[in-house]
Write a protein that holds these residues in place. Structure first.
Motif, mmCIF file in Angstrom:
data_model
loop_
_atom_site.group_PDB
_atom_site.id
_atom_site.type_symbol
_atom_site.label_atom_id
_atom_site.label_comp_id
_atom_site.label_asym_id
_atom_site.label_seq_id
_atom_site.Cartn_x
_atom_site.Cartn_y
_atom_site.Cartn_z
ATOM 1 N N MET A 1 56.935 -4.742 7.183
ATOM 2 C CA MET A 1 56.662 -4.470 5.811
ATOM 3 C C MET A 1 56.894 -6.175 5.187
ATOM 4 S SD MET A 1 56.188 -2.375 3.294
ATOM 5 C CE MET A 1 56.596 -2.108 1.583
ATOM 6 N N HIS A 2 57.820 -6.967 5.527
ATOM 7 C CA HIS A 2 58.129 -8.068 5.311
ATOM 8 C C HIS A 2 57.120 -8.944 5.096
ATOM 9 C CE1 HIS A 2 60.899 -11.356 4.066
ATOM 10 N NE2 HIS A 2 60.679 -12.065 5.245
ATOM 11 N N GLU A 3 56.402 -8.962 6.531
ATOM 12 C CA GLU A 3 55.281 -9.757 6.681
ATOM 13 C C GLU A 3 54.152 -9.544 5.733
ATOM 14 O OE1 GLU A 3 52.259 -10.574 10.157
ATOM 15 O OE2 GLU A 3 54.450 -10.527 10.614
ATOM 16 N N ALA A 4 54.021 -8.118 5.553
ATOM 17 C CA ALA A 4 52.830 -7.990 4.530
ATOM 18 C C ALA A 4 53.267 -8.530 3.149
ATOM 19 C CB ALA A 4 52.639 -6.346 4.317
ATOM 20 N N VAL A 5 54.422 -8.445 2.731
ATOM 21 C CA VAL A 5 54.846 -8.963 1.353
ATOM 22 C C VAL A 5 54.610 -10.499 1.476
ATOM 23 C CG1 VAL A 5 56.671 -9.354 -0.249
ATOM 24 C CG2 VAL A 5 56.436 -7.198 1.025
ATOM 25 N N GLU A 6 54.932 -11.046 2.303
ATOM 26 C CA GLU A 6 54.837 -12.734 2.371
ATOM 27 C C GLU A 6 53.216 -13.107 2.301
ATOM 28 O OE1 GLU A 6 57.177 -14.287 5.719
ATOM 29 O OE2 GLU A 6 58.833 -14.283 4.458
ATOM 30 N N VAL A 7 52.458 -12.185 3.135
ATOM 31 C CA VAL A 7 50.828 -12.401 3.110
ATOM 32 C C VAL A 7 50.370 -12.277 1.627
ATOM 33 C CG1 VAL A 7 48.770 -11.350 3.896
ATOM 34 C CG2 VAL A 7 50.672 -11.823 5.263
ATOM 35 N N ALA A 8 50.870 -11.002 0.935
ATOM 36 C CA ALA A 8 50.424 -10.935 -0.435
ATOM 37 C C ALA A 8 50.906 -11.985 -1.320
ATOM 38 C CB ALA A 8 51.202 -9.586 -0.893
ATOM 39 N N GLU A 9 52.198 -12.463 -1.114
ATOM 40 C CA GLU A 9 52.885 -13.652 -2.024
ATOM 41 C C GLU A 9 52.070 -14.772 -1.842
ATOM 42 O OE1 GLU A 9 57.248 -14.590 -3.050
ATOM 43 O OE2 GLU A 9 56.896 -15.103 -1.057
ATOM 44 N N LYS A 10 51.706 -15.127 -0.635
ATOM 45 C CA LYS A 10 51.028 -16.420 -0.404
ATOM 46 C C LYS A 10 49.458 -16.405 -1.061
ATOM 47 C CE LYS A 10 49.258 -19.705 3.030
ATOM 48 N NZ LYS A 10 49.254 -19.859 4.537
ATOM 49 N N GLN A 11 48.909 -15.319 -0.960
ATOM 50 C CA GLN A 11 47.559 -15.072 -1.550
ATOM 51 C C GLN A 11 47.565 -15.168 -2.980
ATOM 52 O OE1 GLN A 11 46.324 -11.085 0.202
ATOM 53 N NE2 GLN A 11 44.589 -12.290 1.093
ATOM 54 N N ILE A 12 48.697 -14.609 -3.626
ATOM 55 C CA ILE A 12 48.792 -14.769 -5.136
ATOM 56 C C ILE A 12 49.360 -16.121 -5.401
ATOM 57 C CG2 ILE A 12 50.381 -14.249 -6.974
ATOM 58 C CD1 ILE A 12 50.866 -11.350 -5.568
ATOM 59 N N LEU A 13 49.938 -16.760 -5.006
ATOM 60 C CA LEU A 13 50.328 -18.124 -5.107
ATOM 61 C C LEU A 13 48.962 -19.141 -5.020
ATOM 62 C CD1 LEU A 13 53.541 -18.610 -3.383
ATOM 63 C CD2 LEU A 13 53.359 -18.752 -5.760
ATOM 64 N N GLU A 14 48.232 -18.900 -4.075
ATOM 65 C CA GLU A 14 46.920 -19.731 -3.839
ATOM 66 C C GLU A 14 45.973 -19.415 -4.751
ATOM 67 O OE1 GLU A 14 47.020 -20.566 1.271
ATOM 68 O OE2 GLU A 14 45.989 -18.502 0.148
ATOM 69 N N THR A 15 45.805 -18.318 -5.024
ATOM 70 C CA THR A 15 44.759 -17.890 -6.037
ATOM 71 C C THR A 15 45.433 -18.336 -7.415
ATOM 72 O OG1 THR A 15 44.250 -15.832 -4.905
ATOM 73 C CG2 THR A 15 43.625 -15.931 -7.298
ATOM 74 N N SER A 16 46.476 -17.984 -7.975
ATOM 75 C CA SER A 16 47.045 -18.802 -9.201
ATOM 76 C C SER A 16 46.752 -20.344 -9.153
ATOM 77 C CB SER A 16 48.687 -18.226 -9.380
ATOM 78 O OG SER A 16 48.528 -16.946 -9.357
#
Length: 51
Positions: A1-16
């Motif tokens: 679960m922790h890894e999935a959160v990090e993947v989502a966080e990285k995507q949000i940061l990159e997109t932003s």
């Protein structure tokens, strides 16, 4: 679960960050939009190796 959160966080940061320029003022706008401090934004960029 922790890894999935990090993947989502990285995507949000990159997109932003793609929508802004490289200046501190523009990155501050991204930090404000995400509800985090500028220092936290830079720490997360370092963590995920985002330039």
């Amino acid at each position: 679960m922790h890894e999935a959160v990090e993947v989502a966080e990285k995507q949000i940061l990159e997109t932003s960050l793609q929508s802004c320029g490289p200046t501190v003022g523009e990155r501050q706008e991204v930090a404000d939009l995400l509800g985090i401090s500028l220092a936290t934004l830079y720490n997360k960029m370092k963590k995920y190796n985002i330039k």
